[in-house]
Design a protein around this motif. Structure first.
Motif, mmCIF file in Angstrom:
data_model
loop_
_atom_site.group_PDB
_atom_site.id
_atom_site.type_symbol
_atom_site.label_atom_id
_atom_site.label_comp_id
_atom_site.label_asym_id
_atom_site.label_seq_id
_atom_site.Cartn_x
_atom_site.Cartn_y
_atom_site.Cartn_z
ATOM 1 N N ALA A 118 0.946 -1.117 -0.006
ATOM 2 C CA ALA A 118 -0.067 -0.179 0.175
ATOM 3 C C ALA A 118 0.747 1.268 -0.056
ATOM 4 O O ALA A 118 0.777 2.049 -0.715
ATOM 5 C CB ALA A 118 -0.852 0.053 1.281
ATOM 6 N N PHE A 119 1.812 1.257 0.764
ATOM 7 C CA PHE A 119 2.667 2.640 1.032
ATOM 8 C C PHE A 119 3.263 2.596 -0.405
ATOM 9 O O PHE A 119 3.526 4.101 -0.814
ATOM 10 C CB PHE A 119 3.802 2.247 1.994
ATOM 11 N N ASN A 120 3.755 1.703 -1.193
ATOM 12 C CA ASN A 120 4.525 1.958 -2.338
ATOM 13 C C ASN A 120 3.578 2.698 -3.513
ATOM 14 O O ASN A 120 4.258 3.069 -4.598
ATOM 15 C CB ASN A 120 5.177 0.827 -2.894
ATOM 16 N N LYS A 121 2.278 2.391 -3.187
ATOM 17 C CA LYS A 121 1.447 2.938 -4.288
ATOM 18 C C LYS A 121 0.862 4.722 -3.954
ATOM 19 O O LYS A 121 0.240 4.952 -4.624
ATOM 20 C CB LYS A 121 0.187 2.058 -4.391
ATOM 21 N N ILE A 122 1.126 5.094 -2.894
ATOM 22 C CA ILE A 122 0.760 6.381 -2.724
ATOM 23 C C ILE A 122 1.794 7.387 -3.193
ATOM 24 O O ILE A 122 2.902 7.064 -3.118
ATOM 25 C CB ILE A 122 0.787 6.683 -1.131
ATOM 26 N N ARG A 123 1.087 8.200 -3.941
ATOM 27 C CA ARG A 123 1.869 9.155 -4.867
ATOM 28 C C ARG A 123 2.286 10.664 -4.104
ATOM 29 O O ARG A 123 2.863 11.207 -5.028
ATOM 30 C CB ARG A 123 1.119 9.301 -5.995
ATOM 31 N N THR A 124 1.755 10.792 -3.061
ATOM 32 C CA THR A 124 2.137 12.072 -2.413
ATOM 33 C C THR A 124 3.314 11.718 -1.620
ATOM 34 O O THR A 124 3.780 10.873 -1.399
ATOM 35 C CB THR A 124 0.837 12.648 -1.424
ATOM 36 N N LYS A 125 3.680 12.764 -0.798
ATOM 37 C CA LYS A 125 4.648 12.722 0.430
ATOM 38 C C LYS A 125 4.443 11.901 1.394
ATOM 39 O O LYS A 125 3.329 11.842 2.138
ATOM 40 C CB LYS A 125 4.992 13.988 0.775
#
Length: 320
Positions: free
Chosen positions: A285-292
């Protein structure tokens, strides 16, 4: 450092293995349309617990499928104008805790809403109108049905977004200064809420649950909270003839597939010895977040209190 999952160098690029349904985006667009068409009938009931600096209420609203949902809501007694708010989500099978646990935020000049997940340990109704705890089995609730709209966590994810919208609409709250946080199931709901309500400004999930189910299965870690997956196959598919179909259906409620929708700044905590929510499932999940995203990594800790993490979250949310 003992290794229970991938090395950190691999975790930071892991993209998950649970299938994503082809109609995932349509599914959630239609779900949000259903949520927005539901009359929430918001009710604020003064609580017995009050503080000199905080007004405390039981907040009730009607969610999808007609369930009456409860959250604890506290706001500062004095405020010069619209102020920030925090949404808080609890762990699996639990409930919103004692009022005293959330008094820090009204003392800071913030409002806070702490959701009771339907059918678990608090005052929210489960689908069907039963008040109270159905305890567990929620991951697989509705999984055997051909209609993925009956998945239990679909409704819970929508409850988080609906609560966010309700809190943002309150006169005392600045809709552009709202954050969300939670641990384990609460971490998953933090991600779901920030994904489905794009106005969430900051999100602080800690070792999120409900991510990359197939990875949990492949690691043979379907114990503790994920034991429902093993139970499901034993009861309903003992020879795994429909395994791919069922994991694909779980993909609708897999937070890794929602994560790319997040617009909020993210602070996340993870223990690399976690055998309940394996680190790789969290990184999916974390690796798909595109923000900071700022990751707070605890190499020697598992699914347990992470020293200093609570303070980091408060500091992170203190400048909403």
């Amino acid at each position: 450092m003992p290794l229970v999952d991938m090395p950190l160098s691999q975790l930071t690029s892991y993209e998950g293995c649970n299938p994503r349904p082809d109609d995932f985006d349509v599914y959630w667009r239609q779900a949000l349309e259903e949520m927005r068409s539901t009359d929430p009938r918001v009710e604020l009931v003064p609580a017995d617990y009050q503080m000199p600096f905080a007004e405390c209420y039981h907040l009730y609203f009607t969610g999808v499928n007609g369930a009456r949902i409860h959250a604890k809501y506290a706001r500062p007694k004095t405020s010069t104008g619209p102020h920030p708010a925090v949404l808080q989500f609890h762990g699996y099978k639990g409930c919103s805790g004692d009022w005293s646990e959330i008094m820090l935020y009204p003392a800071m000049g913030y409002s806070i809403a702490w959701l009771d997940v339907r059918g678990q340990g608090g005052l929210s109704e489960d689908t069907g109108g039963v008040i109270g705890n159905t305890h567990r089995g929620h991951i697989i609730r509705g999984l055997y049905d051909e209609d993925p709209n009956k998945l239990f966590f679909r409704h819970v994810f929508l409850d988080t977004a609906q609560l966010a919208g309700i809190v943002m609409s309150l006169d005392e709250v600045d809709e552009n200064r709202v954050g969300a946080t939670g641990w384990s199931q609460g971490g998953a709901l933090t991600i779901a809420c920030a994904a489905l309500e794009p106005r969430i400004r900051k999100a602080a999930p800690v070792y999120p649950f409900l991510s990359d189910y197939k990875r949990v299965w492949d690691m043979d870690l379907c114990e503790n909270e994920y034991i429902e997956l093993k139970t499901f196959f034993r009861y309903f598919d003992p020879q795994h003839e429909r395994e791919e179909e069922f994991f694909t259906r779980l993909g609708y409620i897999d937070i890794q597939h929602l994560a790319s929708r997040i617009r909020a700044e993210v602070l996340a905590g993870v223990g690399l010895q976690d055998v309940i929510c394996p680190p790789s499932t969290q990184f999916a999940a974390f690796n798909k977040i595109r923000t900071k995203v700022k990751l707070e990594i605890f190499p020697d800790f598992g699914h347990e209190p992470l020293p200093g993490m609570g303070d980091k979250i408060v500091r992170f949310l203190s400048d909403l």
